[in-house]
Design an enzyme around this catalytic site. Structure first.
Site, PDB file in Angstrom:
ATOM      1  CE  LYS A 169      -3.156 -10.722  -4.760  1.00 34.57           C
ATOM      2  NZ  LYS A 169      -3.498 -10.438  -3.519  1.00 34.57           N
TER       3      LYS A 169
ATOM      4  CE  LYS B 231      -4.648  -1.631   0.598  1.00 35.16           C
ATOM      5  NZ  LYS B 231      -4.834  -2.593   1.557  1.00 35.16           N
TER       6      LYS B 231
ATOM      7  CE  LYS C 268     -11.338  -7.101  -2.436  1.00 30.65           C
ATOM      8  NZ  LYS C 268     -12.205  -7.995  -1.482  1.00 30.65           N
TER       9      LYS C 268
END
Ligand code: TYM
Length: 323
Positions: free
Chosen positions: A192, A113, A195
């Site tokens: 991968k 992140k 979302k």
């Protein structure tokens, strides 16, 4: 013989995709007969990303319906919302007081992140300790997850060990249950499926959308006549999830033989995906139309899980010295 305790959860931060299904939910369903299975929606965790009341409520309920549509049987499984066990946030606090900042800075989820330019909240940073609390407060023994959660289970074992060492034997060390074949389900672009990468096939997509998405699978530029390696073909890597071993080998042979163009391969993929999704999508609609049933499942599951957790928390409090 008493069954081993299995626990896992999914965050309610978006629509489920086939990576969530093959990486996690399928295992929950397959193992529900043989384990004391406890499955939840990690809606406290979702607050790290979703700060919109309506959206969070809607997504949380949707995951419960998704679980049921995929075949989790509430007669066999304790199905609940994380928020039915506020005790986990208290246990996470004790863990946060044991674990160090440099240790938490090693978390891939946090590092990713930050690398993507997001300013991390303290909640995101301590996220793995809340997950550890979910697992340990129920004395869970196996935790079926995809590869991306492996480190979190290692953190869970580490903090359990640290707690046991500090306060005396309290927690069992859980094992991750990760199937090699599906540990990282690839997305339309070969990364991968996630979302956050926008490369998913939603688990309950409509046929038209499935067709459109399958056409977007990224390929190289080999011509239809060229032999193709199924191991490196993104289309095949997604398609094989929907096939049994014999079908998988037959399709792999077609790739290797040459003469299978990517357009045709994508159409075949779309057919397999539609065949799989069609029935669960219908079942999902039935469950969605029966909100009382969903409420009942959550009420029963929530009460059961909370009773287990509150008993464990009393033991923990007495060891920590909380009056
Ligand atoms: P979450 O919500 O990101 O993902 C839910 C499950 O789906 C798996 N998964 C995948 N598996 C294979 N290939 C993929 N492309 C793929 N994408 C997702 C994930 O590995 C996961 O098993 N932190 C957890 C939620 C959680 C939890 C827990 C899990 C909170 N507390 C306690 C287990 C036990 C998460 O964010 O998963």
């Amino acid at each position: 013989m008493t069954k081993k305790i299995l626990l896992s959860g999914i965050q309610s931060t978006g629509t489920l995709h086939i990576g969530n299904y093959f990486g996690a939910i399928k295992q929950f369903v397959e193992l529900q007969d043989n384990y004391d299975t406890r499955i939840f929606v990690a809606n406290f965790h979702s607050v790290t990303t979703i700060q919109d009341k309506e959206k969070l409520e809607k997504l949380t309920r949707e995951i419960v319906i998704d679980y049921l549509a995929c075949g989790l049987d509430p007669e066999k499984v304790t199905l609940f919302l994380q928020s039915s066990i506020p005790e986990v946030t208290e246990l996470a606090w004790y863990f946060n007081c044991l674990i160090t900042v440099p240790y938490l800075m090693r978390a891939h989820s946090y590092k990713d992140k930050v690398a993507n330019g997001k300013e991390p909240s303290a909640g995101l940073f301590t996220y793995p300790m809340l997950m550890a609390a979910d697992i340990l407060i129920q004395d869970s023994e196996i935790v079926p997850v995809g590869q991306d959660q492996k480190q979190h289970i290692e953190f869970t074992r580490d903090v359990a060990t640290k707690f046991n060492h500090t306060y005396g034997e309290t927690f069992k060390l859980p094992e991750a249950y990760i199937l090699d074949d599906v540990s990282i389900v690839p997305g339309l672009d070969g990364q991968k499926m996630s979302k956050s990468y926008g490369n998913t096939i939603p688990l309950f997509a409509e046929d038209k959308d499935i067709e459109k998405l399958c056409m977007q699978v990224v390929t190289d530029s080999l011509s239809p006549a060229d032999p193709k390696d199924p191991e490196t073909s993104n289309i095949f890597q997604i398609h094989k999830l929907f096939l049994n071993n014999v079908e998988k080998e037959e399709l792999a042979e077609k790739y290797r033989a040459g003469g299978l163009g990517y357009k045709e391969a994508k159409e075949m993929l779309a057919e397999s995906v539609k065949k799989f999704i069609g029935p669960i999508r219908e079942k999902r609609k039935e469950i969605e139309n029966n909100p009382d049933f969903v409420d009942q499942v959550l009420k029963q599951g929530g009460q059961k899980a909370q009773a287990i957790a509150s008993k464990k928390l009393l033991e923990i409090r007495s060891k920590v010295g909380i009056l």
